[in-house]
Design an enzyme around this catalytic site. Structure first.
Site, short mmCIF file in Angstrom:
data_model
loop_
_atom_site.label_atom_id
_atom_site.label_comp_id
_atom_site.label_asym_id
_atom_site.label_seq_id
_atom_site.Cartn_x
_atom_site.Cartn_y
_atom_site.Cartn_z
CB CYS A 133 -0.93 -0.02 1.21
SG CYS A 133 -1.96 1.44 1.34
CB CYS A 136 -0.66 2.60 4.05
SG CYS A 136 -2.09 1.85 3.26
CG ASP A 137 3.16 1.38 4.42
OD1 ASP A 137 2.70 1.84 5.48
OD2 ASP A 137 2.96 0.20 4.05
#
Ligand SMILES: Cc1cc2nc3c(=O)[nH]c(=O)nc-3n(C[C@H](O)[C@H](O)[C@H](O)COP(=O)(O)OP(=O)(O)OC[C@H]3O[C@@H](n4cnc5c(N)ncnc54)[C@H](O)[C@@H]3O)c2cc1C
Length: 306
Positions: A133, A136-137
């Site tokens: 992701c 997200c990261d």
């Protein structure tokens, strides 16, 4: 035990749309989502192909709007993992981490999860440099070097997104050309931060405490090279989250559930919507369409039972 007319399992675009249509049809429905609302759509940085948003919309923003809209019509949304689904005569028992629930109908909208590469180091470094992701990261890799593995829309879009943070992005693809949409391909080719490693497969992800490099094999020559990276983002497809019903319904060889055009299965009262279904295109626009159809079919199903 609590009783409902409809239980929706999964709060991605398909589940929320089913919930919106069910709530507006005055069906006593509840939606169980085990994580963040929005499913895969919420892990997508930016969607440019969902109609109604010229210029695009952020995945999280779209998910929040879907949640707000469905709740505004009275949909009950509960954070819980559905662990088991049982047919008990004419009803279903849905076992969740918040307890069991009896229901007349179920819409399964559990979507899909990222496919793992299955190489050495992948699970060891998951969360320590290996990610599925970018939304997200990605921000953890400011001025770093990352690799993206894959060649479809998701891989190339997320590689482009990562160029906002990373100093360099390797795009590792096993073929000599991308599968992604032409427009996205052109953007990637024109981006000076992206370097393509064609005809290449990841053999191993290596490091000590965190990711330090990927070992990449050229195909078909078999030549190996070690590429120093701080992170690896994997986008090599998805697998169906169909485990809850795998013994109840028919699936294809990859686990995707086979339905008819009404989203129905061979089990009366069990409907399927979204990416977990066998279908030619897995996108938000088709997931929401499935959710709407499934809810309307539940309405007819409930009316026939009365
Ligand atoms: C990186 C990436 C980029 C993408 N880009 C785009 C794009 O630009 N445009 C586009 O249209 N589509 C895009 N997609 C595809 C799109 O996100 C999906 O087609 C869509 O989200 C499918 O919706 P869904 O509701 O069927 O499933 P999902 O979005 O997968 O949602 C399923 C939900 O069910 C929940 N769930 C699963 N099992 C359980 C359980 N047992 N109990 C409780 N909850 C459960 C999950 O937590 C999840 O929230 C992208 C996908 C990815 C991964």
């Amino acid at each position: 035990m609590q009783e409902k007319e409809l239980v929706i399992i999964g709060g991605g675009p398909a589940g929320y749309t089913a919930g919106l249509y069910a709530a507006r049809a005055d069906i006593n429905a509840i939606l169980f989502e085990r994580g963040m609302p929005g499913g895969q759509a919420a892990t997508t940085e930016w969607l440019e192909n969902y109609p109604g948003f010229p210029g695009g919309i952020g995945g999280i923003d779209l998910a929040m709007k879907m949640d707000e809209q469905a709740r505004s019509f009275g949909l009950e949304v509960v954070t819980a993992d559905v662990e088991k689904l049982e047919r008990a005569g004419e009803v279903f028992i849905v076992h969740t981490t918040q307890g069991p629930m009896q229901t007349k109908a179920v819409i399964l909208a559990t979507g899909a999860s990222p496919q793992v590469l299955g190489v050495k180091g992948e699970s060891k470094f998951h969360g320590r440099g290996v990610s599925y992701c970018a939304t997200c990261d990605g921000a953890f890799f400011r001025d770093k070097t990352v690799a993206v593995v894959g060649g479809g829309d998701a891989a190339v879009e997320e590689a482009l997104f990562l160029t906002k943070f990373a100093a360099k992005v390797y795009l590792i693809h096993r073929r000599g050309e991308l599968r992604a949409t032409k427009l996205i391909q052109k953007r990637a080719m024109d981006n000076p931060k992206i370097e393509f490693l064609w005809h290449s497969v990841v053999e191993e992800i290596v490091g000590d405490q965190k990711v330090e490099a990927v070992k990449v094999k050229q195909v078909p020559s078999g030549e190996l090279q070690t590429v120093a990276v701080d992170g690896v983002f994997i986008y090599v497809g998805t697998r169906a989250n169909s485990g809850l019903v795998k013994d109840l319904v028919q699936t294809d060889e990859r686990g995707y559930i086979i339905t008819d055009e009404q989203m129905a299965t061979s089990i009366p009262g069990l409907f399927i919507a979204g990416d977990v279904r066998r279908k030619p295109l897995r996108q938000v626009v088709t997931a929401v369409a499935d959710g709407a159809i499934a809810a309307m079919e539940v309405e007819k199903y409930l009316a026939l039972r009365e």
